[in-house]
Design a protein around this motif. Structure first.
Motif, mmCIF file in Angstrom:
data_model
loop_
_atom_site.group_PDB
_atom_site.id
_atom_site.type_symbol
_atom_site.label_atom_id
_atom_site.label_comp_id
_atom_site.label_asym_id
_atom_site.label_seq_id
_atom_site.Cartn_x
_atom_site.Cartn_y
_atom_site.Cartn_z
ATOM 1 N N UNK A 165 0.851 -1.179 0.000
ATOM 2 C CA UNK A 165 0.000 0.000 0.000
ATOM 3 C C UNK A 165 0.893 1.238 0.000
ATOM 4 N N UNK A 166 0.575 2.194 -0.866
ATOM 5 C CA UNK A 166 1.405 3.380 -1.046
ATOM 6 C C UNK A 166 0.602 4.622 -0.680
ATOM 7 N N UNK A 167 1.123 5.412 0.246
ATOM 8 C CA UNK A 167 0.471 6.663 0.638
ATOM 9 C C UNK A 167 0.678 7.718 -0.445
ATOM 10 N N UNK A 168 -0.276 8.656 -0.624
ATOM 11 C CA UNK A 168 -0.160 9.677 -1.682
ATOM 12 C C UNK A 168 0.767 10.828 -1.277
ATOM 13 N N UNK A 169 1.985 10.480 -0.884
ATOM 14 C CA UNK A 169 2.938 11.490 -0.407
ATOM 15 C C UNK A 169 3.912 11.950 -1.478
ATOM 16 N N UNK A 170 3.872 11.343 -2.668
ATOM 17 C CA UNK A 170 4.767 11.780 -3.756
ATOM 18 C C UNK A 170 4.418 13.214 -4.135
ATOM 19 N N UNK A 215 6.360 6.855 -7.295
ATOM 20 C CA UNK A 215 6.837 8.138 -7.808
ATOM 21 C C UNK A 215 5.769 8.982 -8.508
ATOM 22 N N UNK A 216 4.622 8.386 -8.851
ATOM 23 C CA UNK A 216 3.589 9.166 -9.533
ATOM 24 C C UNK A 216 2.948 10.105 -8.516
ATOM 25 N N UNK A 217 2.984 11.407 -8.778
ATOM 26 C CA UNK A 217 2.623 12.419 -7.776
ATOM 27 C C UNK A 217 1.192 12.290 -7.274
ATOM 28 N N UNK A 218 1.066 12.372 -5.961
ATOM 29 C CA UNK A 218 -0.227 12.424 -5.269
ATOM 30 C C UNK A 218 -1.115 11.210 -5.565
ATOM 31 N N UNK A 219 -0.506 10.060 -5.774
ATOM 32 C CA UNK A 219 -1.293 8.855 -6.048
ATOM 33 C C UNK A 219 -1.322 7.947 -4.820
ATOM 34 N N UNK A 220 -2.517 7.513 -4.465
ATOM 35 C CA UNK A 220 -2.657 6.437 -3.486
ATOM 36 C C UNK A 220 -2.586 5.132 -4.263
ATOM 37 N N UNK A 221 -1.763 4.207 -3.794
ATOM 38 C CA UNK A 221 -1.527 3.010 -4.576
ATOM 39 C C UNK A 221 -1.774 1.718 -3.819
#
Length: 342
Positions: A165-170, A215-221
């Motif tokens: 799980x990736x937080x939208x911190x990019x 690395x994709x900006x502002x994406x929740x993954x």
């Protein structure tokens, strides 16, 4: 947070975790990434998420360093003549140099493992021409937390499903269209937010598009991944596949959902108990994506791995696209990783 320097980028020292038997690394990911979330750690650079053998180390830390080069879409300042006091903002294909530092950590419980990856990038968005100037910028990527469940099928085969799980911190804002940019007063445009977007995009390119969710900006993954490790004598084969799903948290996004398929494998041969050369190969195919970033890519990564059992490992590698959107203009990178387990 904005940290901008007009001096050059300092040369890095080390890179991410890729312990051979540590689940944090994903099998085709370099300690984070690559064919899945991060690295599967059977390669230091890692990409293989192996199940730790009975009695092996439980806690591991690593650092993955990637220095990339190529061209990236960016907003730079143009000084067309000596009589112009205020520069104008223009969208260009700018050469870049990036250095991404990704600390990682992983803990192996009895039946599952937890991993953490934190990507940070220093991007040198270089001058597109003598009259068009770029700058240096520091930016943070998506902070990722993964759970993996290694299953030992036999003495030689381990299968590891994983979910990251990736937080939208990019950080960063995508550059507007040239028409929209022309309507924005030069002094009111936040070009450093655009630089951060370009630096994160350049970092994704330098990683061979293997870890776009970071690395994709502002994406929740959410990145489901499946990897396997087959060991026969001195030979190790570690295939993997993953499905990065990225949801834009911007209110005015033109790409609300991005979906990719990533698959590949690592092949390595233990020449000595401490030296294991190998190669990783993967392909990335965007399934749902905006028109500007829909090209698939094929990448090969030759590796030299040095290790002391399961406790210490160092890998040096090259990231070399051989097909698709990363070959024209060409994007490449060198990588160094170090991992320590306790």
């Amino acid at each position: 947070m904005r940290i901008v320097s007009r001096s050059g980028i300092a040369l890095p020292v080390i890179g991410i975790l890729a312990l051979s038997n540590v689940a944090l690394a994903h099998e085709g990911d370099h300690g984070p990434g690559g064919g899945g979330s991060s690295s599967d750690s059977t390669d230091d650079v890692s990409t293989t998420k192996d199940a730790p053998p009975v009695g092996s180390e439980k806690l591991s830390f690593g650092l993955d360093w990637v220095m990339g080069f190529g061209n990236v879409l960016a907003v730079e300042q143009q000084y067309p003549g000596s009589t112009q006091i205020t520069p104008t903002n223009v969208i260009v294909s700018a050469p870049y140099r990036t250095q991404t530092y990704m600390p990682t950590a992983h803990y192996a419980f009895s039946s599952f493992g937890l991993g953490l990856r934190v990507p940070m990038t220093i991007g040198n968005i270089r001058n597109a021409s003598p009259q068009i100037t770029g700058d240096n910028v520091f930016t943070v990527g998506g902070i990722a937390l993964a759970i993996d469940m290694p299953k030992k099928v036999s003495d030689t085969l381990t299968v590891t499903p994983e979910l990251e799980l990736v937080a939208p911190t990019a950080q960063g804002d995508a550059p507007p269209t040239p028409e929209a940019l022309a309507k924005i007063p030069p002094g009111s445009f936040d070009r450093y937010a655009a630089y951060k977007y370009s630096a994160n995009l350049a970092a994704a390119m330098s990683h061979g598009y293997e870890d776009d969710a970071l690395f994709w900006a502002h994406r929740a993954g959410a990145v489901p991944r499946i990897g396997a490790t087959l060991k026969t004598g001195a030979l190790t084969l570690a295939p993997f596949a993953k499905l990065p799903i990225m949801v834009d948290t911007h209110t005015d996004s033109d790409e609300r959902l991005r979906l990719e398929v990533v698959g590949g494998a690592r092949l390595a041969y233990a020449v000595t108990p401490w030296f294991e050369p190998g190669v990783r190969v993967w392909a990335v195919v965007p399934i749902i994506a905006q028109s500007g970033f829909r090209d698939p890519a094929g990448v090969v990564e030759p590796q030299l791995r040095f290790h002391a059992g399961n406790t210490l490992s160092v890998t040096i590698a090259g990231i070399l696209p051989f097909a698709g959107g990363l070959t024209d203009p060409y994007t490449g990178a060198i990588r160094a990783t170090v991992g320590v387990a306790f």
